[in-house]
Design a protein around this motif. Structure first.
Motif, PDB file in Angstrom:
ATOM      1  N   ILE A  73     -11.840   5.898   4.514  1.00 16.81           N
ATOM      2  CA  ILE A  73     -10.663   6.775   4.584  1.00 16.81           C
ATOM      3  C   ILE A  73      -9.833   6.634   3.310  1.00 16.81           C
ATOM      4  N   ILE A  74      -9.627   5.379   2.870  1.00 17.70           N
ATOM      5  CA  ILE A  74      -8.873   5.125   1.646  1.00 17.70           C
ATOM      6  C   ILE A  74      -9.712   4.257   0.707  1.00 17.70           C
ATOM      7  N   GLU A  75      -9.376   4.296  -0.585  1.00 16.46           N
ATOM      8  CA  GLU A  75     -10.180   3.611  -1.602  1.00 16.46           C
ATOM      9  C   GLU A  75      -9.623   2.241  -1.963  1.00 16.46           C
ATOM     10  N   PHE A  76      -8.682   1.732  -1.168  1.00 21.50           N
ATOM     11  CA  PHE A  76      -8.074   0.433  -1.472  1.00 21.50           C
ATOM     12  C   PHE A  76      -7.681  -0.264  -0.179  1.00 21.50           C
ATOM     13  N   ASN A 116      -7.183  15.115   3.930  1.00 14.05           N
ATOM     14  CA  ASN A 116      -7.016  16.242   2.987  1.00 14.05           C
ATOM     15  C   ASN A 116      -5.826  16.034   2.047  1.00 14.05           C
ATOM     16  N   SER A 117      -5.751  14.840   1.484  1.00 17.70           N
ATOM     17  CA  SER A 117      -4.578  14.491   0.692  1.00 17.70           C
ATOM     18  C   SER A 117      -4.987  13.650  -0.511  1.00 17.70           C
ATOM     19  N   TRP A 118      -4.102  13.629  -1.515  1.00 21.42           N
ATOM     20  CA  TRP A 118      -4.277  12.712  -2.647  1.00 21.42           C
ATOM     21  C   TRP A 118      -4.002  11.271  -2.232  1.00 21.42           C
ATOM     22  N   LYS A 119      -3.302  11.104  -1.129  1.00 27.15           N
ATOM     23  CA  LYS A 119      -2.997   9.749  -0.655  1.00 27.15           C
ATOM     24  C   LYS A 119      -4.288   9.042  -0.266  1.00 27.15           C
ATOM     25  N   GLY A 120      -4.394   7.788  -0.643  1.00 26.24           N
ATOM     26  CA  GLY A 120      -5.599   7.016  -0.348  1.00 26.24           C
ATOM     27  C   GLY A 120      -6.587   6.961  -1.484  1.00 26.24           C
ATOM     28  N   THR A 121      -6.333   7.724  -2.565  1.00 30.87           N
ATOM     29  CA  THR A 121      -7.236   7.715  -3.717  1.00 30.87           C
ATOM     30  C   THR A 121      -6.682   6.799  -4.808  1.00 30.87           C
ATOM     31  N   ILE A 131       3.588  -5.096  -9.312  1.00 29.77           N
ATOM     32  CA  ILE A 131       2.486  -4.627  -8.460  1.00 29.77           C
ATOM     33  C   ILE A 131       1.148  -4.826  -9.173  1.00 29.77           C
ATOM     34  N   GLU A 132       1.100  -4.515 -10.456  1.00 23.22           N
ATOM     35  CA  GLU A 132      -0.132  -4.752 -11.232  1.00 23.22           C
ATOM     36  C   GLU A 132      -0.510  -6.232 -11.205  1.00 23.22           C
ATOM     37  N   LYS A 133       0.487  -7.091 -11.318  1.00 28.93           N
ATOM     38  CA  LYS A 133       0.238  -8.538 -11.305  1.00 28.93           C
ATOM     39  C   LYS A 133      -0.339  -8.978  -9.960  1.00 28.93           C
ATOM     40  N   ILE A 134       0.175  -8.399  -8.878  1.00 29.67           N
ATOM     41  CA  ILE A 134      -0.329  -8.720  -7.536  1.00 29.67           C
ATOM     42  C   ILE A 134      -1.779  -8.263  -7.396  1.00 29.67           C
ATOM     43  N   TYR A 135      -2.053  -7.020  -7.774  1.00 28.23           N
ATOM     44  CA  TYR A 135      -3.412  -6.501  -7.652  1.00 28.23           C
ATOM     45  C   TYR A 135      -4.386  -7.250  -8.568  1.00 28.23           C
ATOM     46  N   ALA A 136      -3.934  -7.639  -9.761  1.00 26.58           N
ATOM     47  CA  ALA A 136      -4.801  -8.407 -10.664  1.00 26.58           C
ATOM     48  C   ALA A 136      -5.156  -9.760 -10.040  1.00 26.58           C
ATOM     49  N   ALA A 137      -4.217 -10.364  -9.318  1.00 27.98           N
ATOM     50  CA  ALA A 137      -4.469 -11.663  -8.692  1.00 27.98           C
ATOM     51  C   ALA A 137      -5.518 -11.565  -7.589  1.00 27.98           C
ATOM     52  N   GLN A 157       4.203 -15.955 -11.425  1.00 30.70           N
ATOM     53  CA  GLN A 157       2.779 -15.996 -11.070  1.00 30.70           C
ATOM     54  C   GLN A 157       2.558 -15.590  -9.624  1.00 30.70           C
ATOM     55  N   VAL A 158       1.317 -15.187  -9.351  1.00 32.48           N
ATOM     56  CA  VAL A 158       0.978 -14.601  -8.059  1.00 32.48           C
ATOM     57  C   VAL A 158      -0.368 -15.141  -7.573  1.00 32.48           C
ATOM     58  N   LYS A 159      -0.462 -15.357  -6.277  1.00 29.58           N
ATOM     59  CA  LYS A 159      -1.754 -15.550  -5.610  1.00 29.58           C
ATOM     60  C   LYS A 159      -1.783 -14.551  -4.457  1.00 29.58           C
ATOM     61  N   ALA A 160      -2.921 -13.898  -4.250  1.00 29.58           N
ATOM     62  CA  ALA A 160      -2.916 -12.812  -3.263  1.00 29.58           C
ATOM     63  C   ALA A 160      -4.302 -12.553  -2.678  1.00 29.58           C
ATOM     64  N   PHE A 161      -4.303 -12.038  -1.453  1.00 33.48           N
ATOM     65  CA  PHE A 161      -5.499 -11.526  -0.795  1.00 33.48           C
ATOM     66  C   PHE A 161      -5.209 -10.095  -0.350  1.00 33.48           C
ATOM     67  N   LYS A 162      -6.232  -9.243  -0.402  1.00 32.75           N
ATOM     68  CA  LYS A 162      -6.086  -7.901   0.152  1.00 32.75           C
ATOM     69  C   LYS A 162      -7.392  -7.502   0.821  1.00 32.75           C
ATOM     70  N   LYS A 163      -7.293  -6.735   1.910  1.00 33.89           N
ATOM     71  CA  LYS A 163      -8.481  -6.273   2.621  1.00 33.89           C
ATOM     72  C   LYS A 163      -8.218  -4.896   3.221  1.00 33.89           C
ATOM     73  N   ASN A 164      -9.300  -4.173   3.441  1.00 33.30           N
ATOM     74  CA  ASN A 164      -9.238  -2.904   4.155  1.00 33.30           C
ATOM     75  C   ASN A 164      -9.935  -3.097   5.500  1.00 33.30           C
ATOM     76  N   PHE A 165      -9.148  -3.176   6.559  1.00 37.95           N
ATOM     77  CA  PHE A 165      -9.685  -3.419   7.894  1.00 37.95           C
ATOM     78  C   PHE A 165      -9.940  -2.125   8.672  1.00 37.95           C
ATOM     79  N   ALA A 166      -8.951  -1.255   8.716  1.00 41.43           N
ATOM     80  CA  ALA A 166      -8.977  -0.117   9.648  1.00 41.43           C
ATOM     81  C   ALA A 166      -9.143   1.233   8.967  1.00 41.43           C
TER      82      ALA A 166
END
Length: 333
Positions: free
Chosen positions: A205-208, A159-164, A323-329, A192-201
């Motif tokens: 619940i969250i959109e990222f 019930n929060s804005w967090k996670g959107t 942060i934008e650079k990380i997410y873009a990568a 420069q940046v190289k990165a991986f991101k995942k939603n495991f758990a």
């Protein structure tokens, strides 16, 4: 000085406490009217359900404190600047660098200060290591390792804005932007940046992402890595920064970069560090170190004595850009 708080959640309450010794809280607002009424009653401040209503009735607000969801920081900061107030904006400055630039332009146009909360800069071990770096005591810096291992369970996001995406923006914005700020403050810009991101758990619940691994090359040639997650079992585990230099190795650790865990430096020892403040405690979870008293001391010093800002709006912009650079990568993987 007369203060207004925009957004009366947990962090808004924290700000209200800190305003008391240095000024007067004259107005608060929140779209949930009961939250504004409760905070206003506690501090004998006017309560409102919109920023427009607040500024229509309270013409002389010296500083507007923005404690609304991340995605509203730019809108509320710009409105407050145009209304003639200085602004203290909670982290992150915004979730788009284009919005940060608009905020900076409005502050310049209004001739007002735009402060960004970066309270981890005041942690005693962080202050000590920044001094080491400024004085070149570690020689050339080769690499750094940043670990952010926290816990945010389903209840935190309920019930929060967090996670959107539109109001939160991502785990690096809400949980770990303070840590990214320290990388920029201590080591400069990221090339420069190289990165991986995942939603495991946190699926559905969250959109990222709830977890990420990042490799960085800084503009000065040094390299670094960030490991971050909100899946540490049951509680926060670690917030640490390790620096490997030509003349020494240092690790700031604890859960919130609040302890000096390791040092081996050529002909130098960091000694007699003060204890530092406790972390922000929000009941079922904890946040970063509670150094908002120092944020307010600096704000008063800047406005009244023309002192240097502890964290400028430009530095707030740089954090968002990194942060934008990380997410873009990660989007290309």
């Amino acid at each position: 000085m007369r203060f207004a708080i925009i957004g009366c959640g947990n962090i808004g309450k924290r700000h209200a406490e800190q305003i008391q010794p240095i000024g007067k809280l004259v107005a608060v607002c929140d779209i949930i009217r009961s939250k504004a009424a409760e905070l206003g009653e506690k501090y004998n401040a006017g309560s409102f359900s919109s920023i427009e209503e607040l500024f229509a009735q309270k013409k002389t607000i010296d500083v507007a404190v923005i404690c609304t969801p991340n995605g509203l920081h730019a809108q509320h900061s710009i409105y407050s600047l145009q209304a003639g107030s200085h602004v203290l904006c909670e982290k992150p400055m915004a979730i788009k660098s284009a919005d940060c630039l608009k905020m900076i332009q409005e502050a310049e146009k209004a001739g007002k200060h735009l402060f960004i909360v970066k309270q981890n800069r005041f942690n005693p071990p962080v202050v000590a290591v920044k001094k080491l770096l400024d004085e070149k005591k570690l020689g050339n810096i080769y690499s750094i390792q940043l670990n952010c291992f926290w816990n945010r369970d389903a209840g935190y996001y309920e019930n929060s804005w967090k996670g959107t995406m539109d109001m939160d923006g991502g785990t690096l914005f809400t949980q770990f932007s303070h840590f990214i700020d320290l990388l920029y403050w201590m080591f400069g810009d990221v090339k420069q940046v190289k990165a991986f991101k995942k939603n495991f758990a946190h699926k559905n619940i969250i959109e990222f992402e709830d977890t990420g691994v990042v490799i960085l090359e800084f503009a000065n040639g040094m390299i670094g890595a960030i490991n971050y997650t909100v899946n540490s079992f049951q509680k926060n585990m670690e917030g640490s920064l390790t620096v490997f230099g030509e003349k020494g190795t240092v690790k700031i650790g604890g859960q919130y970069l609040n302890k000096l865990e390791y040092q081996l430096i050529n002909d130098y020892v960091i000694a007699d560090l003060p204890e530092g403040n406790k972390p922000n405690d929000y009941g079922y979870y904890q946040g970063s170190m509670s150094n908002h008293d120092k944020v307010y001391q600096n704000l008063v010093d800047v406005i009244q004595n023309n002192a240097a800002m502890a964290a400028s709006s430009y530095e707030g912009l740089k954090t968002v850009q990194i942060i934008e650079k990380i997410y873009a990568a990660t989007e290309n993987l």
